[in-house]
Design a protein around this motif. Structure first.
Motif, mmCIF file in Angstrom:
data_model
loop_
_atom_site.group_PDB
_atom_site.id
_atom_site.type_symbol
_atom_site.label_atom_id
_atom_site.label_comp_id
_atom_site.label_asym_id
_atom_site.label_seq_id
_atom_site.Cartn_x
_atom_site.Cartn_y
_atom_site.Cartn_z
ATOM 1 N N LEU A 281 0.890 -1.308 0.076
ATOM 2 C CA LEU A 281 -0.080 -0.056 -0.099
ATOM 3 C C LEU A 281 0.843 1.239 0.054
ATOM 4 C CD1 LEU A 281 -2.533 -1.177 2.675
ATOM 5 C CD2 LEU A 281 -3.043 -1.035 0.038
ATOM 6 N N PRO A 282 1.340 1.614 -1.062
ATOM 7 C CA PRO A 282 2.473 2.492 -1.042
ATOM 8 C C PRO A 282 1.788 3.928 -0.934
ATOM 9 C CG PRO A 282 2.248 1.740 -3.213
ATOM 10 C CD PRO A 282 1.640 0.553 -2.469
ATOM 11 N N GLU A 283 0.450 4.161 -1.389
ATOM 12 C CA GLU A 283 -0.016 5.413 -1.134
ATOM 13 C C GLU A 283 -0.536 5.735 0.224
ATOM 14 O OE1 GLU A 283 -3.163 5.748 -4.229
ATOM 15 O OE2 GLU A 283 -1.769 4.901 -5.673
ATOM 16 N N THR A 284 -0.840 4.762 0.828
ATOM 17 C CA THR A 284 -1.464 5.125 2.151
ATOM 18 C C THR A 284 -0.409 4.392 3.175
ATOM 19 O OG1 THR A 284 -2.696 2.851 2.017
ATOM 20 C CG2 THR A 284 -3.743 5.111 1.354
ATOM 21 N N SER A 285 0.656 3.960 3.085
ATOM 22 C CA SER A 285 1.701 3.653 3.912
ATOM 23 C C SER A 285 2.038 4.738 4.938
ATOM 24 C CB SER A 285 2.874 3.079 3.454
ATOM 25 O OG SER A 285 3.846 2.580 4.225
ATOM 26 N N GLY A 286 1.908 4.516 6.120
ATOM 27 C CA GLY A 286 2.091 5.668 7.396
ATOM 28 C C GLY A 286 0.797 6.093 7.665
ATOM 29 N N LYS A 287 -0.308 5.829 6.979
ATOM 30 C CA LYS A 287 -1.779 6.386 7.414
ATOM 31 C C LYS A 287 -2.309 5.468 8.217
ATOM 32 C CE LYS A 287 -1.940 9.605 3.509
ATOM 33 N NZ LYS A 287 -2.715 9.643 2.450
ATOM 34 N N TRP A 288 -1.778 3.998 8.264
ATOM 35 C CA TRP A 288 -2.490 3.052 9.082
ATOM 36 C C TRP A 288 -2.143 2.953 10.463
ATOM 37 C CZ3 TRP A 288 -6.687 0.399 6.783
ATOM 38 C CH2 TRP A 288 -6.765 0.741 5.632
ATOM 39 N N ARG A 289 -3.159 2.317 11.249
ATOM 40 C CA ARG A 289 -2.554 2.141 12.774
ATOM 41 C C ARG A 289 -3.504 0.840 13.250
ATOM 42 N NH1 ARG A 289 -0.460 6.103 11.205
ATOM 43 N NH2 ARG A 289 -0.095 8.043 12.277
ATOM 44 N N ALA A 290 -2.945 0.265 14.276
ATOM 45 C CA ALA A 290 -3.676 -0.903 14.816
ATOM 46 C C ALA A 290 -3.858 -0.800 16.330
ATOM 47 C CB ALA A 290 -2.485 -1.950 14.681
ATOM 48 N N MET A 291 -4.972 -1.493 16.499
ATOM 49 C CA MET A 291 -5.508 -1.420 17.780
ATOM 50 C C MET A 291 -6.134 -2.783 18.295
ATOM 51 S SD MET A 291 -9.099 0.808 17.344
ATOM 52 C CE MET A 291 -9.846 0.276 18.977
ATOM 53 N N PRO A 292 -6.359 -3.159 19.525
ATOM 54 C CA PRO A 292 -7.165 -4.367 19.950
ATOM 55 C C PRO A 292 -8.329 -4.375 18.943
ATOM 56 C CG PRO A 292 -6.109 -3.671 21.591
ATOM 57 C CD PRO A 292 -5.924 -2.494 20.754
ATOM 58 N N LEU A 293 -8.775 -5.703 18.920
ATOM 59 C CA LEU A 293 -9.944 -6.025 18.296
ATOM 60 C C LEU A 293 -11.168 -5.314 19.214
ATOM 61 C CD1 LEU A 293 -10.065 -9.564 16.714
ATOM 62 C CD2 LEU A 293 -10.125 -7.334 15.425
ATOM 63 N N PRO A 294 -12.198 -4.722 18.580
ATOM 64 C CA PRO A 294 -13.570 -4.641 19.456
ATOM 65 C C PRO A 294 -13.774 -5.811 20.187
ATOM 66 C CG PRO A 294 -13.932 -3.723 17.179
ATOM 67 C CD PRO A 294 -12.844 -4.601 17.276
ATOM 68 N N ALA A 295 -14.580 -5.592 21.373
ATOM 69 C CA ALA A 295 -15.258 -6.834 22.042
ATOM 70 C C ALA A 295 -16.342 -7.138 21.395
ATOM 71 C CB ALA A 295 -15.163 -6.759 23.521
ATOM 72 N N TRP A 296 -17.004 -8.335 21.457
ATOM 73 C CA TRP A 296 -18.440 -8.693 21.265
ATOM 74 C C TRP A 296 -19.459 -8.248 22.236
ATOM 75 C CZ3 TRP A 296 -19.495 -9.576 16.453
ATOM 76 C CH2 TRP A 296 -19.026 -10.001 15.766
ATOM 77 N N ASP A 297 -19.160 -8.156 23.451
ATOM 78 C CA ASP A 297 -19.916 -7.745 24.378
ATOM 79 C C ASP A 297 -18.916 -6.759 25.360
ATOM 80 O OD1 ASP A 297 -22.299 -9.408 23.947
ATOM 81 O OD2 ASP A 297 -20.904 -10.982 24.297
ATOM 82 N N GLU A 298 -19.426 -5.978 25.991
ATOM 83 C CA GLU A 298 -18.705 -4.936 26.927
ATOM 84 C C GLU A 298 -18.126 -5.731 27.952
ATOM 85 O OE1 GLU A 298 -19.353 -0.827 29.683
ATOM 86 O OE2 GLU A 298 -21.119 -1.992 28.590
ATOM 87 N N GLY A 299 -16.519 -5.351 27.995
ATOM 88 C CA GLY A 299 -15.760 -6.371 28.910
ATOM 89 C C GLY A 299 -15.125 -7.526 28.395
ATOM 90 N N GLY A 300 -15.785 -7.820 27.232
ATOM 91 C CA GLY A 300 -15.126 -9.155 26.709
ATOM 92 C C GLY A 300 -13.568 -9.216 26.004
ATOM 93 N N ALA A 301 -13.252 -10.386 25.459
ATOM 94 C CA ALA A 301 -11.888 -10.329 25.014
ATOM 95 C C ALA A 301 -11.783 -9.446 23.857
ATOM 96 C CB ALA A 301 -11.457 -11.961 24.732
ATOM 97 N N ARG A 302 -10.618 -8.799 23.683
ATOM 98 C CA ARG A 302 -10.122 -7.789 22.715
ATOM 99 C C ARG A 302 -9.509 -8.547 21.577
ATOM 100 N NH1 ARG A 302 -11.094 -2.380 23.835
ATOM 101 N NH2 ARG A 302 -10.849 -2.263 21.594
#
Length: 441
Positions: A281-302
């Motif tokens: 992805l040469p055009e958008t390299s540097g624009k991406w970030r990563a975070m934990p997955l959302p949880a399916w339910d509040e307080g669930g595994a990320r």
């Protein structure tokens, strides 16, 4: 069966239906560590050709500093084509093999039980990796990498729209954020929906893993018909019907185009997706970030597991005890895992498409790979380590898993086509897998 090269440094997933089911016969060769002060001999180690072969090959010099009298013959092999027949015939059997976690249970009758040699390390190995390598209470693989699920996102677009990534804590939050993106850009289909049947089933298993389940239980019994799978499928169906999903094959031309042009903004996937902004992805390299997955339910595994590999030692290996020393060095010795994951000639910034499954190697405060320019200089290490710690336990993957793609993987695609409801995917897939795969074993 298709082969998927999943990015530089990532695992190659080729699942085949071979060997016994998870509750069937298993190997009876319990391995012990060598007791010689200066062990000597020769071992043959099989790895796949490519970047990981080069990484492991470079670590042999460090291994020989510790064990100068062990000669390692490191061979690049098409493991999927050769291993099954080699183990069955018993001819030219290697001393150690790099193997997908998905295949360990199927080959268990041909492998050494490693429970004894692993015992000193068990408390520090990720539970999910122990679980997927365990058959009838015996452990058949030396756990290597973790492949935690992460949510990759376009930071520039979220910033423009005033969407705080930290506010995306659940999949309902992700849905709402995607709707905001689409409201601002009607051409957007913000969330990746996998179009390939095989990968979409593997992807579905990542979501299910977050909820502590999988396609089969520890005895190989099918458990698709469950509230957990229904919850995941209903959310995916909702995303698709609302026009919030970009349906495409993993890093295919159409997928890359929507990633580059801002139509696709969120990619829930395993850590090895970080290969895309680094290489594709040469055009958008540097624009991406990563975070934990959302949880399916509040307080669930990320996070959930999506793939992974381990090292196995065949029963007919000539120098099995020496092969154990090699794998013990790579996985549990700081010099070994730093040589593999740290900066090296293959990966100058370190191997960043997975993280270690061994806790001392996965210290959040002592990164083994450097921040990624392709993620805007983000330090992915602590994010991935946190996600890996969130993965619930797992189960051995049954030998019929790959065959299930013909049913579950394809039926998931039919749902995206609008031909099946989530309940129909579950009902039809359960009937087809049970009748055509499970009952025929």
């Amino acid at each position: 069966m298709k082969r998927y090269i999943l990015g530089a440094g990532a695992v190659v997933f080729v699942l085949t239906a071979c060997g016994p089911d998870v509750a069937s016969d298993s190997g009876d060769g319990a391995l012990s560590a060598p007791d010689a002060d200066s062990p000597s001999g020769e071992i043959t180690i099989w790895d796949r050709s490519g970047d990981l072969y080069d990484v492991f090959d470079a670590a042999i010099d460090e291994f020989n500093h510790k064990y100068p009298d062990i000669v390692v013959h490191h061979e690049a092999v098409d493991i999927d084509a050769k291993l099954s027949n080699t183990l069955i015939t018993g001819a030219d059997v290697p001393d150690g093999v790099f193997l997908d976690d998905a295949k360990v249970a199927g080959f268990a009758e041909h492998l050494h039980d490693l429970s004894g040699v692993l015992e000193p390390y068990l408390d520090d190995i990720a539970g999910q990796k122990i679980d997927v390598n365990t058959v009838d209470g015996q452990i058949y693989g030396v756990p290597w990498d973790l492949n935690p699920g992460l949510l990759f996102y376009r930071a520039d677009i979220l910033d423009q729209l005033g969407i705080d990534p930290s506010s995306i804590e659940t999949y309902d939050d992700l849905y709402d954020a995607a709707q905001q993106v689409k409201d601002a850009n009607p051409d957007a289909a913000p969330i990746h929906l996998e179009q390939d049947a095989f990968l979409s089933q593997l992807w579905l298993e990542m979501f299910a893993s977050q909820l502590g389940t999988s396609l089969a239980d520890e005895n190989g019994e099918l458990r698709l018909d469950s509230p957990e799978y229904r919850q995941v499928l209903e959310w995916l169906d909702q995303v698709n019907k609302a026009g919030l999903g970009a349906r495409g094959e993993y890093l295919g031309p159409a997928d890359l185009a929507t990633l580059e042009n801002g139509e696709q903004v969120f990619v829930p996937w395993a850590i090895w997706w970080d290969f895309a902004p680094q290489q594709l992805l040469p055009e958008t390299s540097g624009k991406w970030r990563a975070m934990p997955l959302p949880a399916w339910d509040e307080g669930g595994a990320r996070s959930g597991a999506m793939g992974g590999s381990s090292f196995v030692i065949p029963n007919d290996a000539e120098n099995a005890e020496l092969a154990w020393l090699f794998y013990e060095f790579l996985v549990f010795d700081s010099v070994g895992y730093e040589a593999v994951y740290g900066p090296n000639d293959v990966y100058p910034g370190g191997l960043n498409t997975s993280v270690p499954s061994y806790a001392p190697a996965a210290d959040p405060d002592r990164p083994l790979f450097e921040p990624l320019d392709a993620l805007g200089g983000q330090d992915l290490w602590p994010v991935a380590i946190e996600a890996g710690n969130e993965i619930p336990g797992g189960t051995p993957i049954p030998r019929w898993w790959a065959g299930a793609v013909e049913y579950l993987g394809n039926n998931l695609q039919r749902m995206f086509d609008g031909d099946l409801t989530p309940d129909e995917v579950i009902r039809r897939s359960t009937e087809e897998i049970q009748t055509n795969l499970v009952d025929r074993q």
